[in-house]
Design an enzyme around this catalytic site. Structure first.
Site, PDB file in Angstrom:
ATOM      1  N   ASP A 104     -25.744 -61.508  81.899  1.00 18.50           N
ATOM      2  CA  ASP A 104     -26.718 -62.387  80.271  1.00 18.50           C
ATOM      3  C   ASP A 104     -27.557 -61.085  79.503  1.00 18.50           C
ATOM      4  O   ASP A 104     -28.703 -60.786  80.029  1.00 18.50           O
ATOM      5  CB  ASP A 104     -28.035 -63.377  81.446  1.00 18.50           C
ATOM      6  CG  ASP A 104     -28.289 -64.358  79.676  1.00 18.50           C
ATOM      7  OD1 ASP A 104     -27.888 -63.499  78.974  1.00 18.50           O
ATOM      8  OD2 ASP A 104     -28.886 -65.251  80.360  1.00 18.50           O
ATOM      9  N   GLU A 149     -38.474 -31.139  81.199  1.00 13.15           N
ATOM     10  CA  GLU A 149     -40.155 -30.143  82.645  1.00 13.15           C
ATOM     11  C   GLU A 149     -40.906 -31.705  82.001  1.00 13.15           C
ATOM     12  O   GLU A 149     -42.057 -32.778  81.756  1.00 13.15           O
ATOM     13  CB  GLU A 149     -40.695 -29.288  81.747  1.00 13.15           C
ATOM     14  CG  GLU A 149     -40.011 -28.343  81.248  1.00 13.15           C
ATOM     15  CD  GLU A 149     -40.786 -26.970  81.411  1.00 13.15           C
ATOM     16  OE1 GLU A 149     -41.763 -27.586  81.031  1.00 13.15           O
ATOM     17  OE2 GLU A 149     -40.308 -26.525  80.619  1.00 13.15           O
ATOM     18  N   GLU A 190     -43.895 -33.803  83.107  1.00 12.01           N
ATOM     19  CA  GLU A 190     -45.035 -34.349  83.940  1.00 12.01           C
ATOM     20  C   GLU A 190     -45.351 -35.438  84.234  1.00 12.01           C
ATOM     21  O   GLU A 190     -45.137 -36.943  83.372  1.00 12.01           O
ATOM     22  CB  GLU A 190     -46.937 -33.387  83.196  1.00 12.01           C
ATOM     23  CG  GLU A 190     -46.384 -32.432  82.363  1.00 12.01           C
ATOM     24  CD  GLU A 190     -47.037 -31.393  81.418  1.00 12.01           C
ATOM     25  OE1 GLU A 190     -47.237 -30.767  81.754  1.00 12.01           O
ATOM     26  OE2 GLU A 190     -47.593 -32.210  80.363  1.00 12.01           O
ATOM     27  N   GLU A 227     -50.600 -29.776  87.481  1.00 11.57           N
ATOM     28  CA  GLU A 227     -50.869 -29.572  86.397  1.00 11.57           C
ATOM     29  C   GLU A 227     -51.600 -29.094  86.268  1.00 11.57           C
ATOM     30  O   GLU A 227     -53.182 -29.437  87.098  1.00 11.57           O
ATOM     31  CB  GLU A 227     -49.904 -30.154  85.460  1.00 11.57           C
ATOM     32  CG  GLU A 227     -48.721 -29.702  85.214  1.00 11.57           C
ATOM     33  CD  GLU A 227     -48.711 -29.088  84.040  1.00 11.57           C
ATOM     34  OE1 GLU A 227     -49.979 -28.568  83.476  1.00 11.57           O
ATOM     35  OE2 GLU A 227     -47.639 -28.346  83.507  1.00 11.57           O
ATOM     36  N   GLU A 259     -45.727 -31.740  87.529  1.00 13.75           N
ATOM     37  CA  GLU A 259     -45.073 -31.207  87.213  1.00 13.75           C
ATOM     38  C   GLU A 259     -44.162 -30.848  87.769  1.00 13.75           C
ATOM     39  O   GLU A 259     -43.467 -29.982  89.102  1.00 13.75           O
ATOM     40  CB  GLU A 259     -44.721 -30.650  86.199  1.00 13.75           C
ATOM     41  CG  GLU A 259     -44.056 -30.092  84.945  1.00 13.75           C
ATOM     42  CD  GLU A 259     -43.924 -28.951  84.207  1.00 13.75           C
ATOM     43  OE1 GLU A 259     -45.128 -29.553  83.384  1.00 13.75           O
ATOM     44  OE2 GLU A 259     -42.920 -28.073  84.536  1.00 13.75           O
ATOM     45  N   HIS A 280     -41.673 -31.519  77.760  1.00 11.21           N
ATOM     46  CA  HIS A 280     -41.332 -30.206  77.061  1.00 11.21           C
ATOM     47  C   HIS A 280     -39.242 -30.383  77.206  1.00 11.21           C
ATOM     48  O   HIS A 280     -39.081 -30.979  78.418  1.00 11.21           O
ATOM     49  CB  HIS A 280     -41.881 -29.172  77.513  1.00 11.21           C
ATOM     50  CG  HIS A 280     -43.819 -29.301  77.425  1.00 11.21           C
ATOM     51  ND1 HIS A 280     -43.881 -27.604  78.018  1.00 11.21           N
ATOM     52  CD2 HIS A 280     -44.024 -29.449  76.600  1.00 11.21           C
ATOM     53  CE1 HIS A 280     -45.507 -27.957  77.425  1.00 11.21           C
ATOM     54  NE2 HIS A 280     -44.976 -29.384  76.745  1.00 11.21           N
ATOM     55  N   ARG A 286     -47.760 -20.338  72.232  1.00 10.38           N
ATOM     56  CA  ARG A 286     -47.565 -21.931  72.766  1.00 10.38           C
ATOM     57  C   ARG A 286     -48.319 -22.993  71.740  1.00 10.38           C
ATOM     58  O   ARG A 286     -48.372 -24.481  72.058  1.00 10.38           O
ATOM     59  CB  ARG A 286     -47.976 -22.954  74.371  1.00 10.38           C
ATOM     60  CG  ARG A 286     -46.925 -21.484  75.112  1.00 10.38           C
ATOM     61  CD  ARG A 286     -47.331 -21.506  77.148  1.00 10.38           C
ATOM     62  NE  ARG A 286     -47.141 -20.836  77.567  1.00 10.38           N
ATOM     63  CZ  ARG A 286     -45.973 -21.561  78.587  1.00 10.38           C
ATOM     64  NH1 ARG A 286     -45.763 -22.336  78.091  1.00 10.38           N
ATOM     65  NH2 ARG A 286     -45.183 -20.413  78.633  1.00 10.38           N
ATOM     66  N   GLU A 296     -37.386 -25.086  73.337  1.00 12.66           N
ATOM     67  CA  GLU A 296     -37.820 -25.100  73.501  1.00 12.66           C
ATOM     68  C   GLU A 296     -38.997 -26.687  72.532  1.00 12.66           C
ATOM     69  O   GLU A 296     -40.229 -26.230  72.262  1.00 12.66           O
ATOM     70  CB  GLU A 296     -39.100 -25.119  74.140  1.00 12.66           C
ATOM     71  CG  GLU A 296     -39.845 -25.728  75.107  1.00 12.66           C
ATOM     72  CD  GLU A 296     -41.258 -25.211  76.856  1.00 12.66           C
ATOM     73  OE1 GLU A 296     -41.962 -26.210  77.271  1.00 12.66           O
ATOM     74  OE2 GLU A 296     -41.872 -24.200  75.603  1.00 12.66           O
ATOM     75  N   ARG A 314     -41.667 -28.894  71.899  1.00 19.34           N
ATOM     76  CA  ARG A 314     -43.264 -29.767  73.152  1.00 19.34           C
ATOM     77  C   ARG A 314     -43.726 -31.061  72.982  1.00 19.34           C
ATOM     78  O   ARG A 314     -44.627 -31.319  73.352  1.00 19.34           O
ATOM     79  CB  ARG A 314     -44.008 -28.609  73.130  1.00 19.34           C
ATOM     80  CG  ARG A 314     -43.451 -26.784  73.251  1.00 19.34           C
ATOM     81  CD  ARG A 314     -44.051 -25.713  72.905  1.00 19.34           C
ATOM     82  NE  ARG A 314     -45.774 -26.087  73.178  1.00 19.34           N
ATOM     83  CZ  ARG A 314     -45.903 -25.968  74.603  1.00 19.34           C
ATOM     84  NH1 ARG A 314     -45.375 -25.360  75.627  1.00 19.34           N
ATOM     85  NH2 ARG A 314     -47.154 -25.924  74.896  1.00 19.34           N
TER      86      ARG A 314
END
Length: 443
Positions: free
Chosen positions: A53, A131, A133, A188, A195, A244, A315, A332, A334
């Site tokens: 359902d 990745e 976390e 982390e 992570e 990420h 970064r 990547e 982020r």
């Protein structure tokens, strides 16, 4: 379904003493749903004959048209290692279908498959390496989660400081038993934050694995007397949890993002893909960062990206280009966080990248400076925009972005926005503890 694959799954189930199978799928918010069947019903399930359902599932169909079919993907058959071997429990990830045999437009897994088919028409397959976390918190005497962590450890610390290490090791071993190839597992930056990274794979398999990963991590944490949360920012003043997302496109066995003749090794395809992600970044945020709480993470000072820029060196931007080249060339992204529905998040990322490739959207030059240290005037001069500052702002951006809306399909778009506007409104009208502290005695 291919008869050989079906027979293989049935034989595996017999061999491993499986008694129950959980047919799993997600609602539009990414919450995992189960329908449990006995092994005697497995053949019928593999033939796509089992109904449920749909009216009771968030964002699914209305009550007057509620019958839906589940079609399991046999490649996703896996046994839960933490259940007893006698009367074992297995799972299969499913697609949701209408009674007339057509894919249900409100099924997130079908949505990703549709965008992957568009990529295939252009000659591309998508690989993704996430990745994830998460935080591990203690529970109180009644088993309710608290915000107390087991440790005061930091980035890459080991026990005895990292008291969540035993739980994390059990998670890794469980995931490996379920077919994951774990590449890294570490503490982390924030206390109680962890992570675990698993090897990249094709986008559909990766989305299935993200859903399973969250389920396994929560289950194993519970067995260690802890609560695992993928909430993006559970504690003020420390880093939040991100997801990420490493992405690359392949043409057959060749990485379409790699060009050995380019000075930085990036192909035009990679650049246009980056251009597409940057163009649609503000609308993407509604899907990749889909909760009120997501925007508490996306603030300067806690390693989460805020500014729409790209770089191979630092970064602070939205998109980072890891140094590896050749088959490992990738970008990547982020900003996504683990509260997102992975099927929808990967579908919209791919749609944005493909739009960049189709329309040759060149990104601006890479920004190798620390953007957090720039003034607002310097950012303006370089044309660096910010991600939305709230869920409300992200939903407004999504409303005006035809490409991202098209990737979701009108069905999911409408229901997703309806749910999220309700979430924003509920948050907006609440009186929060901060306001009491700030204003009660002042005015």
């Amino acid at each position: 379904m291919d008869e050989a694959i079906k027979k293989e799954v049935l034989a595996k189930a017999r061999e491993m003493g499986v008694k129950f199978i959980r047919l799993q799928f997600t609602d539009i918010l990414g919450v995992l749903k189960n329908m449990a069947i006995t092994v005697e019903q497995l053949e019928k399930a593999l033939d796509g004959e089992l109904m449920f359902d749909g009216s009771s599932i968030h964002g699914f169909t209305r009550i007057e048209e509620s019958d839906m079919y589940l079609r399991p993907d046999p490649r996703t058959f896996a046994v839960f290692p933490w259940r007893p071997r006698d009367g074992a429990v297995a799972r299969l990830m499913c697609d949701v279908y209408n009674p007339d045999g057509t894919p249900y437009a409100g099924c997130p897994r079908n949505t990703l498959k549709r965008v992957l088919a568009q990529a295939a028409e252009m000659g591309f397959t998508m690989n993704v390496g996430p990745e994830l976390e998460f935080f591990l918190f203690q529970v109180d005497s009644e088993g309710r989660p608290t915000l107390r962590t087991h440790d005061k450890a930091g980035y890459f610390d080991l026990s005895p400081v990292d008291l969540g290490e035993n739980a994390r090791r059990a998670m890794v071993l469980t995931l490996e038993e379920m077919g994951f190839e774990i590449e890294a597992s570490h503490h982390e930056v924030a206390p109680g934050q962890h992570e675990i990274d698993f090897k990249y794979s094709d986008a559909l398999d990766c989305a299935d694995k993200i859903v399973t990963f969250k389920f396994v991590v929560r289950t194993i944490a519970q067995r260690h007397g802890l609560h695992a949360t993928f909430m993006p920012k559970p504690v003020y003043g420390i880093n939040g949890s991100g997801m990420h997302t490493n992405q690359s496109l392949f043409r057959g066995n060749e990485n379409a993002f790699y060009d050995p003749s380019a000075p930085d090794g990036l192909s035009d395809i990679a650049r246009y893909y980056i251009g597409g992600l940057m163009k649609h970044a503000r609308a993407l945020a509604a899907i990749t960062n889909p909760t009120v709480n997501s925007y508490k993470r996306l603030v300067p000072g806690y390693e989460a990206p805020v500014y729409i820029a790209w770089s191979g060196r630092n970064r602070s931007p939205l998109i980072r280009i890891p140094a590896k080249r050749g088959m490992s060339t990738r970008i990547e992204l982020r900003n996504p966080d683990p509260s997102c529905n992975p099927y929808l998040a990967l579908a919209v990322c791919l749609a944005a990248g493909l739009d960049g490739i189709k329309n040759r959207i060149a990104p601006p030059p890479p920004c190798d400076r620390n953007i957090y240290e720039m003034t607002a005037a310097e950012r303006r001069e370089l044309g660096i925009e910010s991600l939305p500052a709230s869920l409300e702002e992200a939903l407004q951006e999504l409303a005006g972005d035809e490409v991202i809306r098209g990737a979701l399909g009108e069905d999911i778009y409408t229901k997703f926005v309806e749910a999220k506007q309700k979430e924003w409104e509920n948050y907006r009208v609440q009186v929060h503890p901060w306001e009491i502290e700030e204003y009660l005695t002042k005015f």
